[in-house]
Enzyme design. Structure first.
Site, mmCIF file in Angstrom:
data_model
loop_
_atom_site.group_PDB
_atom_site.id
_atom_site.type_symbol
_atom_site.label_atom_id
_atom_site.label_comp_id
_atom_site.label_asym_id
_atom_site.label_seq_id
_atom_site.Cartn_x
_atom_site.Cartn_y
_atom_site.Cartn_z
ATOM 1 N NE ARG A 58 9.306 23.595 -5.244
ATOM 2 C CZ ARG A 58 10.146 23.323 -6.233
ATOM 3 N NH1 ARG A 58 11.122 22.473 -6.062
ATOM 4 N NH2 ARG A 58 10.009 23.930 -7.400
ATOM 5 N NE ARG A 91 7.038 26.083 -11.896
ATOM 6 C CZ ARG A 91 7.941 26.267 -12.854
ATOM 7 N NH1 ARG A 91 7.579 26.726 -14.029
ATOM 8 N NH2 ARG A 91 9.198 25.984 -12.625
ATOM 9 N NE ARG A 111 10.060 23.086 -16.000
ATOM 10 C CZ ARG A 111 10.646 23.088 -14.798
ATOM 11 N NH1 ARG A 111 11.951 23.037 -14.698
ATOM 12 N NH2 ARG A 111 9.937 23.157 -13.702
ATOM 13 C CE LYS A 136 15.633 25.802 -7.909
ATOM 14 N NZ LYS A 136 14.626 26.756 -8.378
ATOM 15 N NE ARG A 190 12.502 27.103 -17.198
ATOM 16 C CZ ARG A 190 12.547 26.781 -15.909
ATOM 17 N NH1 ARG A 190 13.675 26.909 -15.234
ATOM 18 N NH2 ARG A 190 11.470 26.366 -15.286
HETATM 19 P P1 AMP Z 1 11.202 22.394 -10.305
HETATM 20 O O1 AMP Z 1 11.804 21.713 -11.497
HETATM 21 O O2 AMP Z 1 12.106 22.349 -9.089
HETATM 22 O O3 AMP Z 1 10.704 23.779 -10.616
HETATM 23 O O4 AMP Z 1 9.911 21.540 -9.881
HETATM 24 C C1 AMP Z 1 8.848 21.315 -10.779
HETATM 25 C C2 AMP Z 1 7.608 20.894 -10.003
HETATM 26 O O5 AMP Z 1 7.865 19.663 -9.297
HETATM 27 C C3 AMP Z 1 7.177 21.854 -8.920
HETATM 28 O O6 AMP Z 1 6.397 22.930 -9.437
HETATM 29 C C4 AMP Z 1 6.371 20.938 -8.002
HETATM 30 O O7 AMP Z 1 5.086 20.649 -8.531
HETATM 31 C C5 AMP Z 1 7.176 19.650 -8.042
HETATM 32 N N1 AMP Z 1 8.191 19.636 -6.958
HETATM 33 C C6 AMP Z 1 9.526 19.874 -7.080
HETATM 34 N N2 AMP Z 1 10.152 19.791 -5.896
HETATM 35 C C7 AMP Z 1 9.193 19.502 -4.974
HETATM 36 C C8 AMP Z 1 9.204 19.305 -3.562
HETATM 37 N N3 AMP Z 1 10.331 19.417 -2.845
HETATM 38 N N4 AMP Z 1 8.026 19.029 -2.958
HETATM 39 C C9 AMP Z 1 6.883 18.921 -3.659
HETATM 40 N N5 AMP Z 1 6.798 19.108 -4.991
HETATM 41 C C10 AMP Z 1 7.932 19.390 -5.656
#
Ligand code: AMP
Length: 207
Positions: free
Chosen positions: A85, A162, A151, A14, A124
């Site tokens: 989400r 996840r 990460r 993304k 990654r």
């Molecule tokens: P990402 O970088 O988008 O993979 O997000 C990393 C982590 O942030 C996710 O695994 C969630 O714990 C939290 N997170 C990201 N976006 C959201 C969202 N829209 N609602 C709730 N938690 C989020």
């Protein structure tokens, strides 16, 4: 001016595709992953949720989105990265958009097989300094020269959670937006340039 959602499982590219979109239209990105990581610096609870691969409390995410959206001038588009989400978040986004006089133009759904997701995340690396993704071939960050690290939430146990969270809570959004006629499916298991080309085609932008 366009307002878009880019959705896809972890590791679907993304961020990379959002960077590519900057070549074709003017927008600001609101990334809730980035918001969550910011919040985690001050909140051990948020830190734990991210480490467990769960979802951060809606109220925290919503108030940050409202703050950020209020700072974006109306002539600019907005790309939501990692938001919504859940169906509840999508319903809230409808209200937020209405309130801000914006319309959601398209949802780009980058899809990927579970096997490919696991393989990608296990390789990654991000920059220890600025957090940018570091391509597989590079040894250092291409943005600032920082060190490559994993990460914190790319550990095998967190990745499984996840993916589970994505399948259970986020995937229902595909039919939610499909019935609204604004969802475009994109095969994420292709070279970066081809994915970008497919997205541009669906959005009707010529490069
Ligand atoms: P990402 O970088 O988008 O993979 O997000 C990393 C982590 O942030 C996710 O695994 C969630 O714990 C939290 N997170 C990201 N976006 C959201 C969202 N829209 N609602 C709730 N938690 C989020």
């Amino acid at each position: 001016m366009k307002n878009l959602i880019i959705m896809g499982p972890p590791g679907s590219g993304k961020d990379t595709q959002i960077e590519k979109l900057k070549d074709v239209f003017d927008f600001e990105t609101i990334s809730t992953g980035e918001i969550a990581r910011e919040l985690s610096k001050k909140s051990p609870k948020v830190q734990r949720v991210i480490k467990e691969g769960g979802l951060v409390e809606d109220s925290l995410i919503f108030s940050e989105i409202n703050n950020r959206l209020a700072q974006i001038t109306s002539d600019k588009g907005v790309v939501f990265d990692g938001f919504p989400r859940t169906i509840a978040q999508a319903e809230e986004l409808n209200q937020i958009m209405l309130h801000n006089g914006r319309t959601l133009d398209a949802v780009i759904n980058i899809y990927l097989e579970e096997e490919v997701i696991v393989k990608r995340l296990s390789k990654r690396h991000i920059c220890a300094n600025c957090g940018a993704d570091i391509p597989a071939m590079a040894e250092k960050c291409l943005v600032c020269g920082g060190r490559a690290v994993r990460r914190e939430d790319d550990t095998p146990a967190t990745v499984i959670n996840r993916i589970q969270t994505f399948l259970e809570r986020t995937l229902p959004l595909v039919s939610y937006y499909k019935t609204r006629g604004i969802l475009f499916d994109i095969d994420g298991d292709q070279p970066v340039e081809k994915v970008a080309q497919d997205i541009n085609e669906k959005l009707g932008v010529n490069v």
